[in-house]
Design a protein around this motif. Structure first.
Motif, PDB file in Angstrom:
ATOM      1  N   LYS A   4       0.829  -1.202   0.000  1.00 44.24           N
ATOM      2  CA  LYS A   4       0.000   0.000   0.000  1.00 44.24           C
ATOM      3  C   LYS A   4       0.862   1.249   0.000  1.00 44.24           C
ATOM      4  CE  LYS A   4      -3.848   2.217   2.447  1.00 44.24           C
ATOM      5  NZ  LYS A   4      -4.792   2.127   3.583  1.00 44.24           N
ATOM      6  N   VAL A  54       2.118   5.011   0.664  1.00 45.37           N
ATOM      7  CA  VAL A  54       1.903   5.845   1.845  1.00 45.37           C
ATOM      8  C   VAL A  54       0.879   6.947   1.568  1.00 45.37           C
ATOM      9  CG1 VAL A  54       4.181   5.399   2.802  1.00 45.37           C
ATOM     10  CG2 VAL A  54       3.883   7.294   1.213  1.00 45.37           C
ATOM     11  N   PRO A 111      -5.274   6.983   0.821  1.00 43.96           N
ATOM     12  CA  PRO A 111      -6.113   7.361   1.965  1.00 43.96           C
ATOM     13  C   PRO A 111      -6.328   6.208   2.936  1.00 43.96           C
ATOM     14  CG  PRO A 111      -7.028   8.234  -0.070  1.00 43.96           C
ATOM     15  CD  PRO A 111      -5.896   7.335  -0.460  1.00 43.96           C
ATOM     16  N   GLU A 112      -6.361   6.541   4.209  1.00 43.63           N
ATOM     17  CA  GLU A 112      -6.445   5.526   5.251  1.00 43.63           C
ATOM     18  C   GLU A 112      -7.710   4.684   5.133  1.00 43.63           C
ATOM     19  OE1 GLU A 112      -4.850   3.366   8.202  1.00 43.63           O
ATOM     20  OE2 GLU A 112      -3.889   5.138   7.319  1.00 43.63           O
ATOM     21  N   GLU A 113      -8.804   5.307   4.682  1.00 40.19           N
ATOM     22  CA  GLU A 113     -10.081   4.591   4.652  1.00 40.19           C
ATOM     23  C   GLU A 113     -10.208   3.596   3.508  1.00 40.19           C
ATOM     24  OE1 GLU A 113     -11.094   8.821   3.103  1.00 40.19           O
ATOM     25  OE2 GLU A 113      -9.524   7.818   4.260  1.00 40.19           O
ATOM     26  N   TYR A 126      -9.638   0.251   1.539  1.00 35.60           N
ATOM     27  CA  TYR A 126      -9.250  -1.142   1.759  1.00 35.60           C
ATOM     28  C   TYR A 126      -8.255  -1.509   0.657  1.00 35.60           C
ATOM     29  CZ  TYR A 126     -13.461  -1.462   4.687  1.00 35.60           C
ATOM     30  OH  TYR A 126     -14.420  -1.262   5.649  1.00 35.60           O
ATOM     31  N   TYR A 127      -7.025  -1.786   1.043  1.00 32.98           N
ATOM     32  CA  TYR A 127      -5.990  -2.040   0.034  1.00 32.98           C
ATOM     33  C   TYR A 127      -5.592  -3.514   0.047  1.00 32.98           C
ATOM     34  CZ  TYR A 127      -1.931  -1.473  -2.945  1.00 32.98           C
ATOM     35  OH  TYR A 127      -1.045  -1.581  -3.991  1.00 32.98           O
TER      36      TYR A 127
END
Length: 323
Positions: free
Chosen positions: A43, A45, A48-50, A52-53
């Motif tokens: 993934k 950096v 976006p945190e949200e 799903y990778y």
């Protein structure tokens, strides 16, 4: 592997860590979609945190793909392993690394009736080939002259086959020349990025022909909103151009960049070479069909887009961050 549990507003973006993919993911998140990104590497950096990778270096034949498609209701497939220029280096490889992957994904998706829409990203800049038309619509003949364009067109034909024979709700989108923030220079695709990076790095920029080729440049945010428009409102079985309807020569792009470079204290080192036989002289797309079916239209003028792109590259260059 953590995946969403709500199918109704969940979109899988295959190749979502790439240049156009990043912008598509942002567009989907802004619309409140849950997004699953499938990429070949870990993934990034900047993702976006949200999101799903899912890292999947093995390609379409792995069980991971099936697990992800079972957890989503929409698919946007941007994955492609070659570029127009690199496809000439090994035409057989261009087929082998792209065509089987796409067909395997279509075959799998066609077995999943919960998938509401599948958008496959073709290439408006290569599938048409040489033309005397000032603006190209979707009814124009397709006679690509690059291995890249030929393979893209072949995949479009497979997409149509799966729509006709297995009712896969697939839409093909043919984008023009995307440019903007996050585009990688020096990879044989993306004249704007390579021109800007060449100026900042003090490298010589090569122009093939006195004015170069004529291309339809669309800011990546507009490309992303057009792709999402096709996802939401495009008709299954249809093909859509995604462009601006306006062409610029390579030299005109340079003329836009020159004052920006001069103001920042940079010089352009230009070398003019003879035209290349494999370059289509002109490619400008008619986008009215996409507009009529989805309401999409480009929002970012070239003046605004080139300024934003220049500023982004300058900021990366100033902090010695790689492109």
């Amino acid at each position: 592997m953590l995946l969403p549990t709500d199918l109704t507003r969940t979109t899988c973006v295959i190749g979502g860590a790439g240049f156009i993919g990043r912008a598509v993911v942002t567009e989907l998140l802004n619309l409140g979609r849950q997004v699953v990104v499938i990429g070949r590497n870990a993934k990034p950096v900047e993702m976006p945190e949200e999101v799903y990778y899912v890292a999947n270096p093995g390609g379409a034949s792995t069980p991971i793909i099936k697990q992800v498609l079972e957890a989503v209701s929409e698919v946007i497939d941007l994955a492609y392993a070659t570029s127009p220029q690199t496809s000439f280096q090994d035409p057989v490889n261009d087929i082998l690394v792209n065509l089987p992957e796409a067909v395997q994904i279509f075959e799998l998706a066609a077995t999943m009736p919960h998938i509401r829409k599948f958008v496959w990203i073709s290439s408006g800049g290569t599938v048409y080939g040489r033309t005397t038309a000032s603006v190209i619509n979707e009814q124009h003949s397709t006679m690509p002259i690059s291995p890249y364009g030929i393979t893209k067109l072949a995949i479009e034909k497979y997409a149509r086959m799966y729509f006709e024979t297995k009712q896969l709700p697939i839409v093909c989108v043919r984008p023009a020349n995307a440019y903007g923030e996050w585009q990688r220079p020096y990879v044989g695709q993306g004249f704007v990025a390579t021109a800007i990076a060449s100026i900042l790095d003090g490298r010589e920029l090569t122009l093939f022909g006195e004015h170069g080729t004529i291309r339809d440049y669309v800011h990546v945010s507009d490309v992303a909103s057009g792709i999402v428009g096709a996802l939401l409102k495009g008709a299954p079985g249809e093909v859509y151009n995604l462009g601006s309807g306006t062409g610029l020569t390579n030299r005109e792009v340079i003329e836009w960049l020159t004052p920006l470079a001069n103001e920042a204290g940079f010089e352009l080192h230009l070398r003019v070479q003879p035209p290349r036989a494999f370059d289509v002289p002109a490619n400008v797309l008619d986008w009215q069909k996409l507009h009529l079916d989805t309401g999409w239209q480009p929002q970012v003028s070239f003046a605004e887009g080139i300024a934003r792109t220049w500023e982004w590259f300058v900021a990366r260059h100033a902090t010695a961050i790689s492109y």
